[in-house]
Design a protein around this motif. Structure first.
Motif, PDB file in Angstrom:
ATOM      1  N   ALA A 223       4.356  -6.548  -8.110  1.00  0.00           N
ATOM      2  CA  ALA A 223       4.504  -7.504  -7.009  1.00  0.00           C
ATOM      3  C   ALA A 223       5.958  -7.677  -6.626  1.00  0.00           C
ATOM      4  O   ALA A 223       6.305  -7.745  -5.430  1.00  0.00           O
ATOM      5  CB  ALA A 223       3.888  -8.842  -7.405  1.00  0.00           C
TER       6      ALA A 223
ATOM      7  N   GLN B 163       5.562  -8.588  -2.789  1.00  0.00           N
ATOM      8  CA  GLN B 163       4.323  -9.314  -2.540  1.00  0.00           C
ATOM      9  C   GLN B 163       4.540 -10.831  -2.603  1.00  0.00           C
ATOM     10  O   GLN B 163       3.677 -11.592  -2.176  1.00  0.00           O
ATOM     11  CB  GLN B 163       3.249  -8.889  -3.555  1.00  0.00           C
ATOM     12  CG  GLN B 163       2.774  -7.447  -3.384  1.00  0.00           C
ATOM     13  CD  GLN B 163       1.761  -7.036  -4.449  1.00  0.00           C
ATOM     14  OE1 GLN B 163       1.403  -7.844  -5.307  1.00  0.00           O
ATOM     15  NE2 GLN B 163       1.330  -5.778  -4.394  1.00  0.00           N
ATOM     16  N   LEU B 164       5.664 -11.251  -3.127  1.00  0.00           N
ATOM     17  CA  LEU B 164       5.984 -12.678  -3.157  1.00  0.00           C
ATOM     18  C   LEU B 164       6.607 -13.086  -1.819  1.00  0.00           C
ATOM     19  O   LEU B 164       7.460 -12.376  -1.273  1.00  0.00           O
ATOM     20  CB  LEU B 164       6.965 -12.984  -4.304  1.00  0.00           C
ATOM     21  CG  LEU B 164       6.492 -12.633  -5.734  1.00  0.00           C
ATOM     22  CD1 LEU B 164       7.567 -13.013  -6.737  1.00  0.00           C
ATOM     23  CD2 LEU B 164       5.183 -13.324  -6.062  1.00  0.00           C
TER      24      LEU B 164
ATOM     25  N   TRP C 284       2.061 -15.802  -3.904  1.00  0.00           N
ATOM     26  CA  TRP C 284       1.840 -14.375  -4.255  1.00  0.00           C
ATOM     27  C   TRP C 284       0.487 -13.985  -3.698  1.00  0.00           C
ATOM     28  O   TRP C 284      -0.547 -14.479  -4.089  1.00  0.00           O
ATOM     29  CB  TRP C 284       1.895 -14.193  -5.757  1.00  0.00           C
ATOM     30  CG  TRP C 284       1.615 -12.777  -6.235  1.00  0.00           C
ATOM     31  CD1 TRP C 284       1.556 -11.647  -5.479  1.00  0.00           C
ATOM     32  CD2 TRP C 284       1.381 -12.373  -7.588  1.00  0.00           C
ATOM     33  NE1 TRP C 284       1.311 -10.559  -6.241  1.00  0.00           N
ATOM     34  CE2 TRP C 284       1.199 -10.967  -7.573  1.00  0.00           C
ATOM     35  CE3 TRP C 284       1.331 -13.048  -8.811  1.00  0.00           C
ATOM     36  CZ2 TRP C 284       0.949 -10.228  -8.719  1.00  0.00           C
ATOM     37  CZ3 TRP C 284       1.099 -12.316  -9.948  1.00  0.00           C
ATOM     38  CH2 TRP C 284       0.892 -10.913  -9.920  1.00  0.00           C
TER      39      TRP C 284
ATOM     40  N   HIS D 229      -1.970 -11.479  -3.956  1.00  0.00           N
ATOM     41  CA  HIS D 229      -2.369 -10.373  -4.836  1.00  0.00           C
ATOM     42  C   HIS D 229      -3.392  -9.510  -4.102  1.00  0.00           C
ATOM     43  O   HIS D 229      -4.296 -10.026  -3.439  1.00  0.00           O
ATOM     44  CB  HIS D 229      -2.966 -10.917  -6.137  1.00  0.00           C
ATOM     45  CG  HIS D 229      -3.108  -9.893  -7.222  1.00  0.00           C
ATOM     46  ND1 HIS D 229      -4.138  -8.979  -7.258  1.00  0.00           N
ATOM     47  CD2 HIS D 229      -2.330  -9.646  -8.310  1.00  0.00           C
ATOM     48  CE1 HIS D 229      -4.005  -8.209  -8.316  1.00  0.00           C
ATOM     49  NE2 HIS D 229      -2.899  -8.596  -8.998  1.00  0.00           N
TER      50      HIS D 229
END
Length: 463
Positions: free
Chosen positions: A403, A408-409, A433, A435
């Motif tokens: 991530a 992805q954050l 986040w 996911h």
């Protein structure tokens, strides 16, 4: 009268009486031997018939009565000789039978002596299971004399004995009742014998007290810790498995408590292993006060202990029970030159709330214990929301690296509003986040995982 006689015709000269006797002896001897092999009664009868035939032949041959007088003593002598020979044979057979009987009596006496003095207990019973004889070894088991046992029913000596009369052989373990009223563990071999339209039973009885004691020692060693006398890890694992099965069958709950002594290695290093063993034995004695039919206390190895209880506790009652355990651990231990107080980390997990298998409950209790140790708390009860070792948390811990690499954050902004003026006074940045498979993960779930690893340094700083 001349020594020889002539036939009426005057042409034939007969031999003398001595020669006649010799000829008759030569003829009689093989007959005597032959008849002696046929049994003395039959032989005597046949010899008598032959004598009559020879006598008749002699009278016809000599045509006179005098020859009868000449050979009659010979016939009488031969007959008496035959009878004497038969009586000699009978006498030999009698002595042979007598010798065989003496030998048999000696064997029986020897066997009786062996049976009476063998180390194996032997009891003879009649068809009604009444004792008719018992050797010294059997009497020793019952602490009684043979006369005391003889005439008693076998069930009075072996109260738990059950005999199936259709079987000819039994072998089993039971208990004998001696004259003092004590029960003696014995091994029984029972045989039924049919003898001349009657039945008898032989009972071989062996005292197995020593074997039972050895088995008890071995069983104890297999299930107990040698140092503290508490149950060992193997036994506790079996009890945990039983508790899992009981819950599946009866919904009976259970709690596993794990204990790890703090700074025990330092105590061993500073004061020596003998002192360390003394501390463990003292704690073992203290922990035994917790043991009952619902609670098993075990030493798992080193300075770790485990307690499994099937007693139903509410949350508050469980906390009170764990505090009681902590007080037992904290009691001062007197050494030769000091008084030492021990501290410990304690973790607890519950079946079925926290686990449904033996492996899961062990992991949950361990996690709670290590949380107690890391947080410096006296105890901790397992909380799945703070367990960084669940499958989801392990997946999050593993995927956070990806991530961070794939950005992805991201931040989401939440406005701040003044309630008096209703104006926006600012924004609060919240990290999120997204996911790819688990969806949106909030910071209170992944930030603690990141904080407990070196990955916290990789989380970007937003200004």
């Amino acid at each position: 009268m001349t020594s020889s006689r002539h036939l009426i015709s005057g042409k034939l000269f007969l031999p003398s009486q001595a020669v006649t006797t010799a000829i008759l002896l030569i003829l009689y001897y093989p007959l005597l031997l032959l008849f002696s092999t046929r049994g003395w009664r039959k032989g005597l009868k046949r010899l008598f018939i032959v004598n009559l035939l020879i006598l008749g032949f002699s009278i016809t041959l000599h045509a006179g009565f005098n020859i009868m007088l000449d050979i009659s003593p010979l016939i009488l002598f031969i007959t008496l000789s035959y009878i004497f020979l038969q009586f000699t044979k009978i006498d030999k057979q009698f002595y042979k039978i007598l010798r065989q009987k003496v030998a048999l009596n000696n064997k029986e006496a020897m066997m009786t002596h062996v049976i009476k003095n063998t180390s194996e207990g032997i009891i003879l019973l009649d068809k009604d299971l009444i004792v008719t004889s018992a050797n010294a070894s059997a009497c020793k088991i019952f602490t009684a004399l043979e006369d005391d046992i003889t005439g008693e029913s076998i069930n009075s000596l072996l109260p738990e004995l059950t005999i199936n009369r259709t079987f000819t052989h039994h072998q089993f373990e039971t208990e004998a009742l001696n004259n003092r009223g004590n029960k003696i563990p014995v091994e029984i071999i029972l045989n039924k014998l049919n003898m001349q339209n009657d039945q008898i039973y032989t009972v071989f009885i062996h005292n197995i007290s020593e074997r039972k004691e050895q088995q008890a020692v071995l069983t104890y060693q297999l299930s107990h810790d040698a140092l503290t006398g508490l149950k060992n890890r193997t036994y506790l694992l079996e009890k945990i498995q039983t508790a899992i099965e009981n819950y599946n069958n009866t919904k009976q709950t259970a709690t596993l408590i794990m204990i790890d002594l703090n700074n025990f290695k330092q105590i061993n290093d500073a004061l020596g292993h003998n002192t360390g063993d003394h501390i463990l034995m003292t704690l073992g004695r203290n922990f035994k006060s917790l043991q009952d039919e619902n609670t098993c206390v075990a030493r798992l190895g080193g300075d770790e202990f485990g307690i499994l209880t099937t007693q139903s506790y509410g949350k508050d009652d469980m906390s009170a029970y764990i505090r009681k355990i902590h007080r037992l651990i904290s009691e001062p231990i007197e050494l030769s030159d000091m008084s030492l107080t021990i501290d410990a980390a304690i973790g607890a997990a519950h079946i079925p709330d926290h686990a449904e298998t033996r492996n899961e409950i062990l992991i949950a209790a361990d996690i709670a214990m290590y949380k107690s140790k890391s947080s410096k708390q006296s105890y901790s009860i397992y909380d799945p929301y703070t367990d960084y070792h669940t499958k989801r948390n392990l997946a999050i811990s593993n995927d956070i690296k990806q991530a961070l690499a794939n950005n992805q954050l991201h931040l989401q902004y939440q406005p701040k509003i003044d309630l008096n003026t209703h104006l926006v006074t600012g924004f609060e940045a919240l990290i999120r986040w997204q996911h790819p498979t688990l969806g949106l993960i909030l910071p209170d779930e992944f930030i603690p995982i990141v904080e407990n690893s070196s990955l916290i340094k990789s989380v970007p700083t937003y200004t």
